[in-house]
Enzyme design. Structure first.
Site, mmCIF file in Angstrom:
data_model
loop_
_atom_site.group_PDB
_atom_site.id
_atom_site.type_symbol
_atom_site.label_atom_id
_atom_site.label_comp_id
_atom_site.label_asym_id
_atom_site.label_seq_id
_atom_site.Cartn_x
_atom_site.Cartn_y
_atom_site.Cartn_z
ATOM 1 N N ASN A 134 -77.830 10.544 5.312
ATOM 2 C CA ASN A 134 -77.202 9.537 6.159
ATOM 3 C C ASN A 134 -77.109 10.050 7.581
ATOM 4 O O ASN A 134 -76.984 11.249 7.806
ATOM 5 C CB ASN A 134 -75.801 9.172 5.635
ATOM 6 N N HIS A 172 -80.600 16.210 2.135
ATOM 7 C CA HIS A 172 -80.751 17.259 1.137
ATOM 8 C C HIS A 172 -82.190 17.770 1.230
ATOM 9 O O HIS A 172 -82.854 17.974 0.210
ATOM 10 C CB HIS A 172 -80.448 16.727 -0.262
ATOM 11 N N ASP A 179 -85.615 28.729 19.594
ATOM 12 C CA ASP A 179 -85.747 27.623 20.547
ATOM 13 C C ASP A 179 -84.670 26.558 20.339
ATOM 14 O O ASP A 179 -84.350 25.806 21.252
ATOM 15 C CB ASP A 179 -87.121 26.954 20.406
ATOM 16 N N HIS A 189 -74.337 22.807 -1.360
ATOM 17 C CA HIS A 189 -74.588 21.391 -1.104
ATOM 18 C C HIS A 189 -75.857 21.255 -0.255
ATOM 19 O O HIS A 189 -76.951 21.298 -0.821
ATOM 20 C CB HIS A 189 -73.325 20.789 -0.461
ATOM 21 N N TYR A 231 -88.175 24.810 30.304
ATOM 22 C CA TYR A 231 -89.203 24.380 29.356
ATOM 23 C C TYR A 231 -89.251 22.855 29.286
ATOM 24 O O TYR A 231 -88.221 22.210 29.103
ATOM 25 C CB TYR A 231 -88.878 24.951 27.982
HETATM 26 ZN ZN LIG Z 1 -74.999 15.429 0.407
#
Ligand SMILES: [Zn+2]
Length: 233
Positions: free
Chosen positions: A28, A96, A119, A168, A226
């Site tokens: 999300n 994930h 970077d 997680h 940069y």
């Molecule tokens: Zn999650």
């Protein structure tokens, strides 16, 4: 309400899909309008390919729905803790994605092995401590945000715009929703490179601080030289 931000948040969510960072409805992205303190976030459980601008949900910083007929993402409370603690953040993304999640599951920070990492992240990408049973049984998503914020007590959240939640997965952020999605993409690449570095050389050392500093400050901060502008706005 907040039509421009709705468009940006929808695009950031779709960018996570385009970059192969999410499976099904996992993941999300959100964005905040700092002037009003309102947050636009993906709705819970709606397939990305069917998601429309008006499906996005607008809430206040306490999580109360201000506009939208769908339920907000179940990770809303984590996003809100990040917005409340880090005032420079304008967008948050959670995936994930495979390699970054592997580091989170191993409960290991991602060392800075090279300039690709340097970077974008001014040091290792930190991993949070695990949550206690009462935190998991209580307001779990909010506690997830709080453990991220606690982990950054001595870190600059804009210098290292990502955290691995132990067991997680990553949460990433930036000045805009587009930057949060961009950081998620870079983090996944850097996480995979770090795994491959250790596969080749299990005793690989991190990049010396002076090279890390050189690369980070070449792209960020007042002396940046940069490119023309920083990443997506
Ligand atoms: Zn999650």
């Amino acid at each position: 309400m907040l039509e421009g931000l709705r468009e940006k948040v929808l695009d950031a969510n779709l960018e996570l899909v385009r970059q192969g960072l999410v499976l099904y409805t996992f993941g999300n992205a959100s964005g905040i309008d700092r002037a009003s303190g309102l947050v636009v976030i993906k709705p819970s459980g709606v397939p990305y390919e069917a998601m429309k601008v008006l499906d996005l949900v607008i809430t206040d910083l306490d999580g109360r729905v201000v506009e939208g007929s769908l339920r907000p993402s179940s990770d809303l409370a984590t996003h809100l803790e990040i917005y409340k603690a880090f005032p420079a953040v304008g967008g948050v993304a959670h995936t994930h994605s495979r390699a970054a999640t592997a580091w989170a599951q191993a409960a290991k920070e991602i060392p800075c092995f090279g300039t690709t990492h340097a970077d974008y992240f001014h040091g290792p990408v930190p991993v949070t401590p695990g949550l206690a049973p009462e935190e998991v049984h209580g307001d779990y998503e909010r506690e997830t945000g709080r453990v991220i914020v606690r982990r950054f007590a001595d870190l600059d959240p804009m210098g290292v715009p990502a955290a691995l939640v132990s067991g997680h997965a990553p949460f990433c952020w930036g000045k805009t929703p587009a930057q949060a999605a961009y950081v998620s993409t870079v983090l996944e690449a850097v996480a995979r490179m770090a795994i491959e570095t250790l596969a080749i050389s299990p005793d690989a050392r991190g990049l010396p601080q002076y090279i890390l500093d050189k690369h980070y400050f070449r792209k960020h901060g007042p002396g940046a030289t940069y490119g023309q502008t920083l990443e997506p706005r």
